[in-house]
Scaffold this active site. Structure first.
Site, PDB file in Angstrom:
ATOM      1  N   TYR A 257       0.889  -1.113  -0.082  1.00 22.14           N
ATOM      2  CA  TYR A 257       0.017  -0.134  -0.092  1.00 22.14           C
ATOM      3  C   TYR A 257       0.950   1.164  -0.012  1.00 22.14           C
ATOM      4  O   TYR A 257       0.525   2.267  -0.459  1.00 22.14           O
ATOM      5  CB  TYR A 257      -0.924  -0.030   1.114  1.00 22.14           C
ATOM      6  CG  TYR A 257      -1.998  -1.090   1.081  1.00 22.14           C
ATOM      7  CD1 TYR A 257      -2.124  -2.205   0.210  1.00 22.14           C
ATOM      8  CD2 TYR A 257      -3.076  -0.962   2.147  1.00 22.14           C
ATOM      9  CE1 TYR A 257      -3.003  -2.935   0.181  1.00 22.14           C
ATOM     10  CE2 TYR A 257      -4.123  -1.819   2.039  1.00 22.14           C
ATOM     11  CZ  TYR A 257      -4.072  -2.953   1.029  1.00 22.14           C
ATOM     12  OH  TYR A 257      -4.962  -3.989   0.913  1.00 22.14           O
TER      13      TYR A 257
ATOM     14  N   LYS B   7       3.020 -15.426   2.937  1.00 23.19           N
ATOM     15  CA  LYS B   7       2.908 -16.339   1.760  1.00 23.19           C
ATOM     16  C   LYS B   7       4.416 -16.559   1.460  1.00 23.19           C
ATOM     17  O   LYS B   7       4.932 -16.368   0.413  1.00 23.19           O
ATOM     18  CB  LYS B   7       2.360 -15.361   0.719  1.00 23.19           C
ATOM     19  CG  LYS B   7       1.929 -16.245  -0.559  1.00 23.19           C
ATOM     20  CD  LYS B   7       0.967 -17.190  -0.468  1.00 23.19           C
ATOM     21  CE  LYS B   7       0.694 -17.780  -1.804  1.00 23.19           C
ATOM     22  NZ  LYS B   7      -0.077 -19.030  -1.689  1.00 23.19           N
TER      23      LYS B   7
ATOM     24  N   ASP C 229      -3.565 -17.968   1.991  1.00 25.11           N
ATOM     25  CA  ASP C 229      -4.682 -18.786   1.420  1.00 25.11           C
ATOM     26  C   ASP C 229      -5.250 -19.912   2.241  1.00 25.11           C
ATOM     27  O   ASP C 229      -6.578 -20.077   2.599  1.00 25.11           O
ATOM     28  CB  ASP C 229      -4.101 -19.334  -0.167  1.00 25.11           C
ATOM     29  CG  ASP C 229      -2.974 -20.348   0.147  1.00 25.11           C
ATOM     30  OD1 ASP C 229      -2.055 -19.992   1.035  1.00 25.11           O
ATOM     31  OD2 ASP C 229      -2.590 -20.833  -0.777  1.00 25.11           O
TER      32      ASP C 229
ATOM     33  N   ASP D   9      -5.775  -6.829   5.462  1.00 27.83           N
ATOM     34  CA  ASP D   9      -6.944  -5.803   5.074  1.00 27.83           C
ATOM     35  C   ASP D   9      -7.982  -7.031   4.430  1.00 27.83           C
ATOM     36  O   ASP D   9      -9.127  -7.013   5.110  1.00 27.83           O
ATOM     37  CB  ASP D   9      -6.467  -5.113   4.008  1.00 27.83           C
ATOM     38  CG  ASP D   9      -7.585  -4.168   3.576  1.00 27.83           C
ATOM     39  OD1 ASP D   9      -8.673  -3.932   4.044  1.00 27.83           O
ATOM     40  OD2 ASP D   9      -7.232  -3.242   2.475  1.00 27.83           O
TER      41      ASP D   9
ATOM     42  N   ASP E 245     -11.531  -8.340   7.126  1.00 27.92           N
ATOM     43  CA  ASP E 245     -12.928  -8.279   6.532  1.00 27.92           C
ATOM     44  C   ASP E 245     -13.662  -9.671   6.329  1.00 27.92           C
ATOM     45  O   ASP E 245     -14.722  -9.720   6.888  1.00 27.92           O
ATOM     46  CB  ASP E 245     -13.234  -7.551   5.181  1.00 27.92           C
ATOM     47  CG  ASP E 245     -13.365  -6.133   4.986  1.00 27.92           C
ATOM     48  OD1 ASP E 245     -12.980  -5.488   6.234  1.00 27.92           O
ATOM     49  OD2 ASP E 245     -13.869  -5.490   4.216  1.00 27.92           O
TER      50      ASP E 245
END
Ligand code: NAD
Length: 354
Positions: A141, A186, A219, A243, A247
């Protein structure tokens, strides 16, 4: 205790939910004999209208001076032109960076009284109590961005310092809970994740030998959050993964209106806000759920002021009000008439014995 609390109601339902959170904080002050002072300032759309700036100087100064800041929400259709040069969300980003808040905390707890509001089956919700700690000021970001007509680049960089400080904060938080950390990355693909994983392994072994550490690929974490959420305690991860996972995790509880968040800096001075936005579709009608903001005020007492019993008193009062059936439309039970924002505040004050 004395403390200065910065109050930023913002736009849409922000002022409505903030009013109830302030009533609750004032009740806590009286009950536990604290002296909080409250100073209000503008942020977001209303600050653009008034000062032409979503994060005016007076607000910046308040954020620097206050022991903690409580925010309602910002934004709305009036300011949502994506081509506009000045937008309400810029106020949020400027505030986060001015306060240096690098760790975003989102507790996700399920409660039987709210199982019906979740899209998941209740057997998957039993006993879920997760604290997601998301790195907030690094990664893709904030990296260099490039765009040509045929290609685009977002650089994802993490430094040792950025990784260590958020892992350390997650470790300290785990010690106040069940002492389990899941570090999500990851590392099978990304170099930043390989650095993250090696620092996590090293740092927790050295500084937090009493905390149990697991690593998960993002994942797999996305899947496990739906299939075995109750197994997680503290889940710590980088900005982009956090992020998305926060959610996803919020859906376990069913309602956007119930969930609080905290963003902390190294001194634990923080910014506290519900996870929902300004809900323009229901603004001005007195029907918004104030619980996310009230629970954010509880987090403020816990993390910035160190007032754990007071924070727990608010959390218990919120659950008591919901269990008693005092529910706004977003969490109303079928066939029951929803109540308004103020009535929820009243019920919480009553449960607090204030
Ligand atoms: P939103 O969270 O405002 O609303 C999504 C849906 O949830 C709406 O139907 C809304 O009515 C409902 N909802 C949200 N909060 C509720 C509450 N407390 N009680 C009952 N129902 C509630 O998201 P959105 O509609 O995507 O965004 C609206 C505006 O808010 C946009 O301008 C967006 O940029 C802004 N926004 C701000 C923040 C923030 O201030 N941190 C976060 C997200 C969105």
């Amino acid at each position: 205790m004395e403390a200065l609390i910065g109050v930023l109601p913002g736009d849409g339902i922000g002022p409505e939910v903030m009013a109830e959170a302030l009533r609750v904080l004032k009740a806590i002050e009286k009950k536990y004999q604290h002296r909080f002072s409250y100073q209000e300032a503008l942020i977001g759309g209303i600050a653009i209208d008034t000062h032409g700036d979503p994060f005016p100087d007076a607000t910046r100064k308040l954020c620097a001076d206050a022991d903690a800041v409580l925010l309602g929400a910002v934004g709305g259709p009036k300011w949502s032109d994506p081509d506009a040069k000045i937008r309400p969300e810029q106020g949020l980003l400027a505030m986060r960076s001015s306060m240096g808040v690098f760790a975003n905390l989102r507790p996700v707890q399920t409660h039987p009284a709210l199982y019906a509001s979740s899209p998941l089956r209740s057997e998957r919700l039993h006993g879920v109590d997760i604290l997601v700690v998301r790195e907030l000021t690094g990664g893709a970001y904030f990296g260099r961005k490039e765009r040509t007509p045929d290609s685009a680049t977002d650089v994802c960089t993490y430094t040792r310092v950025e990784i260590e400080r958020v892992l350390r904060m997650a470790g300290e938080l785990a010690r106040t809970r069940r002492r389990k950390i899941t570090s999500v990355d990851k590392a099978n693909v990304l170099e930043t994740s390989r650095l993250w994983r090696s620092i996590a392994t090293e740092l927790y072994a050295r500084e937090f030998p009493d905390v149990q550490l697991d690593h998960l690929y993002v994942d797999a974490a996305a899947m496990h959050l739906l299939s075995r959420a109750a197994d997680f305690d503290v889940l710590v991860t980088e900005n982009l993964f956090g992020d998305i996972l926060t959610d996803e995790a919020s859906m376990l509880t069913g309602s956007l209106g119930m969930l609080p968040s905290a963003s902390l800096n190294a001194e634990k001075r923080g910014l506290y806000e519900p996870i929902h936005g300004s809900a323009p579709d229901i603004a001005g009608r007195g029907i918004a759920n104030p619980c996310g903001t009230i629970l954010s005020a509880a987090m403020l007492l816990r993390h910035s002021l160190g007032l754990e019993p007071e924070a727990q008193a608010i959390e218990s009062a919120v659950i008591a009000a919901v269990e008693a059936g005092c529910r706004t439309a977003d969490i109303a039970l079928p066939g029951k008439v929803p109540v308004g924002t103020r009535a929820v505040g009243d019920a919480i004050l009553q449960a607090l014995g204030a």
